[in-house]
Design an enzyme around this catalytic site. Structure first.
Site, PDB file in Angstrom:
ATOM      1  N   PRO A 275      34.035  51.552  70.029  1.00 45.36           N
ATOM      2  CA  PRO A 275      35.388  51.069  70.349  1.00 45.36           C
ATOM      3  C   PRO A 275      35.670  51.131  71.852  1.00 45.36           C
ATOM      4  O   PRO A 275      36.607  50.502  72.324  1.00 45.36           O
ATOM      5  CB  PRO A 275      36.312  52.019  69.575  1.00 45.36           C
ATOM      6  CG  PRO A 275      35.473  53.178  69.165  1.00 45.36           C
ATOM      7  CD  PRO A 275      34.051  52.730  69.159  1.00 45.36           C
TER       8      PRO A 275
ATOM      9  N   GLU B 196      31.293  61.165  67.138  1.00 45.70           N
ATOM     10  CA  GLU B 196      32.002  60.807  68.371  1.00 45.70           C
ATOM     11  C   GLU B 196      31.195  59.851  69.248  1.00 45.70           C
ATOM     12  O   GLU B 196      31.639  59.468  70.324  1.00 45.70           O
ATOM     13  CB  GLU B 196      32.348  62.078  69.171  1.00 45.70           C
ATOM     14  CG  GLU B 196      33.328  62.999  68.468  1.00 45.70           C
ATOM     15  CD  GLU B 196      34.653  62.330  68.142  1.00 45.70           C
ATOM     16  OE1 GLU B 196      35.272  61.776  69.063  1.00 45.70           O
ATOM     17  OE2 GLU B 196      35.050  62.344  66.964  1.00 45.70           O
TER      18      GLU B 196
ATOM     19  N   ARG C  44      24.574  32.998  62.713  1.00 47.47           N
ATOM     20  CA  ARG C  44      24.980  31.653  62.305  1.00 47.47           C
ATOM     21  C   ARG C  44      24.864  30.650  63.449  1.00 47.47           C
ATOM     22  O   ARG C  44      24.943  29.446  63.222  1.00 47.47           O
ATOM     23  CB  ARG C  44      26.389  31.649  61.697  1.00 47.47           C
ATOM     24  CG  ARG C  44      27.480  31.993  62.645  1.00 47.47           C
ATOM     25  CD  ARG C  44      28.808  32.185  61.940  1.00 47.47           C
ATOM     26  NE  ARG C  44      29.446  30.926  61.525  1.00 47.47           N
ATOM     27  CZ  ARG C  44      30.088  30.124  62.350  1.00 47.47           C
ATOM     28  NH1 ARG C  44      30.165  30.392  63.626  1.00 47.47           N
ATOM     29  NH2 ARG C  44      30.655  29.015  61.891  1.00 47.47           N
TER      30      ARG C  44
ATOM     31  N   ASP D 132      34.456  25.445  65.692  1.00 45.99           N
ATOM     32  CA  ASP D 132      34.973  26.783  65.390  1.00 45.99           C
ATOM     33  C   ASP D 132      36.086  27.172  66.340  1.00 45.99           C
ATOM     34  O   ASP D 132      36.075  26.784  67.501  1.00 45.99           O
ATOM     35  CB  ASP D 132      33.876  27.841  65.620  1.00 45.99           C
ATOM     36  CG  ASP D 132      32.881  27.922  64.491  1.00 45.99           C
ATOM     37  OD1 ASP D 132      33.178  27.391  63.408  1.00 45.99           O
ATOM     38  OD2 ASP D 132      31.815  28.508  64.703  1.00 45.99           O
TER      39      ASP D 132
HETATM   40  N1  ADE Z   1      32.487  51.874  66.188  1.00 46.18           N
HETATM   41  C1  ADE Z   1      33.659  52.413  65.798  1.00 46.18           C
HETATM   42  N2  ADE Z   1      34.667  51.573  66.000  1.00 46.18           N
HETATM   43  C2  ADE Z   1      34.122  50.446  66.543  1.00 46.18           C
HETATM   44  C3  ADE Z   1      34.651  49.225  66.991  1.00 46.18           C
HETATM   45  N3  ADE Z   1      35.941  48.953  66.937  1.00 46.18           N
HETATM   46  N4  ADE Z   1      33.789  48.313  67.493  1.00 46.18           N
HETATM   47  C4  ADE Z   1      32.488  48.585  67.584  1.00 46.18           C
HETATM   48  N5  ADE Z   1      31.937  49.720  67.182  1.00 46.18           N
HETATM   49  C5  ADE Z   1      32.737  50.652  66.669  1.00 46.18           C
END
Ligand code: ADE
Length: 324
Positions: free
Chosen positions: A151, A178, A220, A235
């Site tokens: 994230p 983590e 794809r 797309d």
């Molecule tokens: N791992 C945990 N959350 C994630 C996300 N939003 N994007 C990519 N990998 C992740």
């Protein structure tokens, strides 16, 4: 294209056996190998994590096991004739810039699957299978592009999907807990391209689902994977006319369903009017659902009709002086 995926949950990747990606694998367009990270541990508990330096909650994935796993996969890819820069080019992604010398090659790691699943293929042992659809020439210096889902990464976009679809070899490193000790990214980042990518502003339990999302988006775009070569061009987000635009609504038969009619223009057979209607709907939908995307549309790409529609919607694109 060769894809190596390393995870402590290889079972997550069974969806890659079905549908478009499953067929691409059967045809040999995609060579996917899923590896169990714990195969590279040395203790009886197969430990992959430890407490974070500096304190705090959760656990961090240990660098040593990741280093051994990535080194082994790279060595195997090279020995097995990984996607080599001088191998024949059998295609390039349907959209975006063509792959420069990127062959769709590779070869499977032989040896028995770790978990008995048809999609897992680790540990790396034995010599390359002969008669594989991925018979590329050995390339001693080939390196994969490493993708670490997190994230905290850069947003994964259609543009990045296209860029990755032009690569001959990707290695996805799925973190849990983590995350992975940062030194792993620094170590490999000095020798090859390493990208930390996020699929959205939310936190998943691990990188596995994010990798499934990315593999489908990338897969794809490979030549021959989509039935209709033009589908990817229309797309949402596709570079070209659809950059920064969401696709509008779609309809099929019957012309009236529970009293709801299909917009008449779609039954008219008038291709010009239909294209105009679709663009209007794409603009409307983008303004309604993703105003920040609509605001980023290049004003130079708007025609008179687009500007009139955006005026009606009281929506302004680009700098003040270019909006009218
Ligand atoms: N791992 C945990 N959350 C994630 C996300 N939003 N994007 C990519 N990998 C992740």
């Amino acid at each position: 294209m060769r894809l190596d995926i390393v995870s402590i949950f290889p079972e997550y990747f069974s969806p890659l056996d079905v549908s478009l990606i499953g067929k691409a694998r059967e045809r040999g367009t995609l060579d996917v190998r899923v590896h169990q990270l714990r195969d590279w541990t040395h203790d009886v508990h197969k430990t992959v994590d430890d407490t974070p330096y500096g304190g705090g909650p959760g656990m961090v994935m240990k660098p040593e096991v990741w280093g051994e796993a990535i080194d082994a996969i790279i060595a195997d890819g090279r020995a097995a004739g990984s996607p080599a820069a001088d191998s024949p080019i059998t295609g390039s992604p349907i959209t975006g810039s063509p792959a420069t010398g990127s062959p769709i090659t590779g070869s499977p790691i032989t040896g028995s699957p770790a978990t008995g699943s048809p999609i897992t293929g680790s540990p790396i042992t034995g010599s390359p299978a002969t008669g594989s659809p991925f018979a590329g020439g050995p390339e001693a210096s080939a390196t994969p592009r490493i993708i670490v889902p997190t994230p905290s990464g850069r947003p994964f976009t259609q543009e990045i999907a296209q860029e990755l679809a032009a690569e001959p070899w990707l290695l996805f490193a799925c973190g849990r807990y983590e995350g992975i000790d940062s030194r792993v990214m620094r170590e490999y980042g000095a020798r090859m391209r390493v990208d930390e990518l996020s699929i959205g502003d939310y936190v998943l339990a691990g990188g596995e689902v994010a990798v499934l999302v990315m593999v489908e988006a990338i897969g794809r775009l490979l030549p021959g994977v989509l039935g209709n070569v033009h589908s990817a061009v229309d797309d949402s987000f596709a570079p070209g006319a659809m950059r920064n635009l969401l696709e509008g609504p779609v309809y099929t038969k019957p012309p009236v369903w529970r009293g709801h009619e299909v917009p008449e223009v779609l039954l008219s057979g008038h291709h010009g009017k239909i294209a105009r209607w679709r663009r209007d709907e794409a603009l409307r939908r983008t303004v309604a659902n993703r105003p920040e995307l609509a605001a980023a549309i290049d004003p130079e790409t708007l025609d008179k009709h687009d500007r009139k529609l955006l005026d009606e919607l009281a929506f302004r694109v680009g700098p003040e002086d270019m909006a009218n």
